[in-house]
Design a protein around this motif. Structure first.
Motif, PDB file in Angstrom:
ATOM      1  N   VAL A 239       0.818  -1.211   0.000  1.00  0.00           N
ATOM      2  CA  VAL A 239       0.000   0.000   0.000  1.00  0.00           C
ATOM      3  C   VAL A 239       0.854   1.263   0.000  1.00  0.00           C
ATOM      4  O   VAL A 239       0.332   2.368  -0.149  1.00  0.00           O
ATOM      5  N   GLY A 240       2.174   1.120   0.136  1.00  0.00           N
ATOM      6  CA  GLY A 240       3.058   2.261  -0.008  1.00  0.00           C
ATOM      7  C   GLY A 240       3.323   2.626  -1.452  1.00  0.00           C
ATOM      8  O   GLY A 240       3.937   3.662  -1.731  1.00  0.00           O
ATOM      9  N   SER A 241       2.864   1.797  -2.375  1.00  0.00           N
ATOM     10  CA  SER A 241       3.029   2.087  -3.797  1.00  0.00           C
ATOM     11  C   SER A 241       2.064   3.187  -4.223  1.00  0.00           C
ATOM     12  O   SER A 241       0.847   3.043  -4.090  1.00  0.00           O
ATOM     13  N   ILE A 242       2.593   4.287  -4.755  1.00  0.00           N
ATOM     14  CA  ILE A 242       1.734   5.369  -5.239  1.00  0.00           C
ATOM     15  C   ILE A 242       0.971   4.916  -6.480  1.00  0.00           C
ATOM     16  O   ILE A 242      -0.232   5.162  -6.613  1.00  0.00           O
ATOM     17  N   LYS A 243       1.651   4.227  -7.372  1.00  0.00           N
ATOM     18  CA  LYS A 243       1.003   3.788  -8.612  1.00  0.00           C
ATOM     19  C   LYS A 243      -0.093   2.766  -8.352  1.00  0.00           C
ATOM     20  O   LYS A 243      -1.110   2.741  -9.067  1.00  0.00           O
ATOM     21  N   ASP A 244       0.081   1.948  -7.332  1.00  0.00           N
ATOM     22  CA  ASP A 244      -0.856   0.852  -7.071  1.00  0.00           C
ATOM     23  C   ASP A 244      -2.090   1.291  -6.278  1.00  0.00           C
ATOM     24  O   ASP A 244      -3.008   0.503  -6.069  1.00  0.00           O
ATOM     25  N   ASN A 245      -2.121   2.539  -5.840  1.00  0.00           N
ATOM     26  CA  ASN A 245      -3.211   3.003  -4.973  1.00  0.00           C
ATOM     27  C   ASN A 245      -4.465   3.318  -5.785  1.00  0.00           C
ATOM     28  O   ASN A 245      -4.638   4.421  -6.306  1.00  0.00           O
ATOM     29  N   GLU A 246      -5.367   2.348  -5.858  1.00  0.00           N
ATOM     30  CA  GLU A 246      -6.642   2.527  -6.561  1.00  0.00           C
ATOM     31  C   GLU A 246      -7.825   2.510  -5.605  1.00  0.00           C
ATOM     32  O   GLU A 246      -8.937   2.841  -5.986  1.00  0.00           O
ATOM     33  N   LEU A 247      -7.589   2.114  -4.354  1.00  0.00           N
ATOM     34  CA  LEU A 247      -8.683   1.944  -3.400  1.00  0.00           C
ATOM     35  C   LEU A 247      -8.825   3.111  -2.438  1.00  0.00           C
ATOM     36  O   LEU A 247      -9.892   3.315  -1.863  1.00  0.00           O
ATOM     37  N   GLY A 248      -7.746   3.886  -2.227  1.00  0.00           N
ATOM     38  CA  GLY A 248      -7.805   4.972  -1.258  1.00  0.00           C
ATOM     39  C   GLY A 248      -7.828   4.444   0.162  1.00  0.00           C
ATOM     40  O   GLY A 248      -7.603   3.265   0.438  1.00  0.00           O
ATOM     41  N   GLY A 249      -8.141   5.333   1.113  1.00  0.00           N
ATOM     42  CA  GLY A 249      -8.180   4.939   2.517  1.00  0.00           C
ATOM     43  C   GLY A 249      -6.789   4.700   3.089  1.00  0.00           C
ATOM     44  O   GLY A 249      -5.780   4.823   2.403  1.00  0.00           O
ATOM     45  N   TRP A 250      -6.751   4.407   4.371  1.00  0.00           N
ATOM     46  CA  TRP A 250      -5.507   4.111   5.068  1.00  0.00           C
ATOM     47  C   TRP A 250      -4.477   5.217   4.807  1.00  0.00           C
ATOM     48  O   TRP A 250      -3.309   4.963   4.549  1.00  0.00           O
ATOM     49  N   TYR A 251      -4.920   6.440   4.911  1.00  0.00           N
ATOM     50  CA  TYR A 251      -4.128   7.603   4.513  1.00  0.00           C
ATOM     51  C   TYR A 251      -2.745   7.623   5.162  1.00  0.00           C
ATOM     52  O   TYR A 251      -1.719   7.745   4.481  1.00  0.00           O
ATOM     53  N   SER A 252      -2.718   7.571   6.476  1.00  0.00           N
ATOM     54  CA  SER A 252      -1.453   7.748   7.190  1.00  0.00           C
ATOM     55  C   SER A 252      -0.499   6.579   6.962  1.00  0.00           C
ATOM     56  O   SER A 252       0.704   6.786   6.767  1.00  0.00           O
ATOM     57  N   TYR A 253      -1.019   5.377   6.986  1.00  0.00           N
ATOM     58  CA  TYR A 253      -0.167   4.207   6.784  1.00  0.00           C
ATOM     59  C   TYR A 253       0.396   4.197   5.370  1.00  0.00           C
ATOM     60  O   TYR A 253       1.596   3.973   5.167  1.00  0.00           O
ATOM     61  N   ARG A 254      -0.470   4.440   4.377  1.00  0.00           N
ATOM     62  CA  ARG A 254      -0.004   4.497   2.988  1.00  0.00           C
ATOM     63  C   ARG A 254       1.100   5.536   2.824  1.00  0.00           C
ATOM     64  O   ARG A 254       2.146   5.276   2.220  1.00  0.00           O
ATOM     65  N   ALA A 255       0.848   6.732   3.342  1.00  0.00           N
ATOM     66  CA  ALA A 255       1.790   7.832   3.156  1.00  0.00           C
ATOM     67  C   ALA A 255       3.111   7.559   3.867  1.00  0.00           C
ATOM     68  O   ALA A 255       4.188   7.868   3.339  1.00  0.00           O
ATOM     69  N   SER A 256       3.048   6.968   5.063  1.00  0.00           N
ATOM     70  CA  SER A 256       4.290   6.697   5.800  1.00  0.00           C
ATOM     71  C   SER A 256       5.125   5.632   5.105  1.00  0.00           C
ATOM     72  O   SER A 256       6.365   5.697   5.111  1.00  0.00           O
ATOM     73  N   LYS A 257       4.481   4.653   4.493  1.00  0.00           N
ATOM     74  CA  LYS A 257       5.229   3.621   3.766  1.00  0.00           C
ATOM     75  C   LYS A 257       5.727   4.144   2.421  1.00  0.00           C
ATOM     76  O   LYS A 257       6.822   3.770   1.965  1.00  0.00           O
ATOM     77  N   ALA A 258       4.956   5.021   1.774  1.00  0.00           N
ATOM     78  CA  ALA A 258       5.437   5.656   0.547  1.00  0.00           C
ATOM     79  C   ALA A 258       6.661   6.511   0.852  1.00  0.00           C
ATOM     80  O   ALA A 258       7.632   6.539   0.085  1.00  0.00           O
ATOM     81  N   ALA A 259       6.615   7.209   1.976  1.00  0.00           N
ATOM     82  CA  ALA A 259       7.764   8.023   2.385  1.00  0.00           C
ATOM     83  C   ALA A 259       8.967   7.137   2.701  1.00  0.00           C
ATOM     84  O   ALA A 259      10.110   7.472   2.354  1.00  0.00           O
ATOM     85  N   LEU A 260       8.722   6.002   3.346  1.00  0.00           N
ATOM     86  CA  LEU A 260       9.811   5.064   3.606  1.00  0.00           C
ATOM     87  C   LEU A 260      10.436   4.600   2.295  1.00  0.00           C
ATOM     88  O   LEU A 260      11.665   4.542   2.163  1.00  0.00           O
ATOM     89  N   ASN A 261       9.599   4.285   1.323  1.00  0.00           N
ATOM     90  CA  ASN A 261      10.115   3.844   0.024  1.00  0.00           C
ATOM     91  C   ASN A 261      11.004   4.908  -0.610  1.00  0.00           C
ATOM     92  O   ASN A 261      12.048   4.593  -1.205  1.00  0.00           O
ATOM     93  N   MET A 262      10.604   6.162  -0.518  1.00  0.00           N
ATOM     94  CA  MET A 262      11.428   7.238  -1.059  1.00  0.00           C
ATOM     95  C   MET A 262      12.761   7.332  -0.317  1.00  0.00           C
ATOM     96  O   MET A 262      13.819   7.544  -0.926  1.00  0.00           O
TER      97      MET A 262
END
Length: 241
Positions: A141-164
């Motif tokens: 869910v940290g994948s920006i491209k794979d995000n089609e469902l939305g939700g889980w805002y904070s967890y998604r963003a924190s893992k996307a930031a980790l990936n960066m």
């Protein structure tokens, strides 16, 4: 060839399974564990080749422990397993109105800041080695491209930031370590306390910690030290950043 192994967040369910399998395989010379509380596994506590440090995951504590570390081998396997999805007072958001500053800050600290600080403070030690393979626990869910469902805002963003951070650190590790590889790892839905609230309604296969640990070890061992970051799942299939 034997290597040194370092597991950070070593009391987590998957981390314990990784440590157990490392000891069974006997491919390492030393195993160093970093935990917030005393080591939970009796087997790990009594093993002669295992040493441990307790850390409160503040930067001062991380820096103190990193400065004490020395490794017997020129090659290391590092697993950074820190992370969280929910707490007693907060849960993954289903809609924008559920965003809470305190929860967001907590998730970013656990999922992004703490792993990044480890990469920062371990670099001077690891740069003295000839080979470093590093796996950090991320999520699909940290994948920006794979995000089609939305939700889980904070967890998604924190893992996307980790990936960066992983991609950015990989550039500097490549410059300063003879051979290096950083891996952003998605373990899949695993039977751990982190996933318990979601297991009953999940459509995914529920993996055992032992299965995920075996996959993680196979992935890190087979990875080529090309100086680049990889983002893969438990089946070693690439995930879009």
């Amino acid at each position: 060839m034997p290597y040194s192994a370092l597991i950070i967040g070593a009391n987590s369910t998957i981390a314990v399974a990784i440590a157990d399998q490392l000891m069974s395989a006997k491919v390492y010379d030393e195993l160093i564990l970093v935990t917030r509380a005393p080591i939970a596994s009796t087997n790990l506590r009594v093993h002669s080749n295992v040493s441990s440090f307790e850390c409160d995951y503040s930067e001062a504590s991380i820096e103190r422990i990193a400065s004490k570390l020395t490794f017997k081998n020129p090659s290391i396997r590092l697993f950074i397993c820190n992370g969280t999805l929910h707490g007693d007072q907060y849960f993954p958001e289903k809609k924008a109105e559920e965003l809470i500053e305190e929860a967001m800050m907590s998730l970013f600290k656990a999922n992004t800041v703490v792993p990044s600080l480890w990469l920062k403070h371990l670099l001077p030690v690891i740069s003295k080695l000839t080979e470093a393979k590093i796996m950090l626990f991320s999520a699909r869910v940290g994948s920006i491209k794979d995000n089609e469902l939305g939700g889980w805002y904070s967890y998604r963003a924190s893992k996307a930031a980790l990936n960066m951070m992983i991609k950015t650190f990989s550039v500097e590790y490549n410059r300063r370590v003879t051979q290096s590889k950083l891996i952003s790892f998605h373990p899949g839905m695993t039977d751990t306390p982190l996933s318990k609230p979601f297991q009953s309604r999940a459509s995914y296969t529920l993996f055992t910690p032992e299965f995920v640990a075996k996959r993680a070890l196979n992935i890190i061992e087979s990875a080529h030290c090309d100086g680049k970051a990889s983002y893969v799942d438990w089946d070693n299939k690439s995930i879009d950043w």
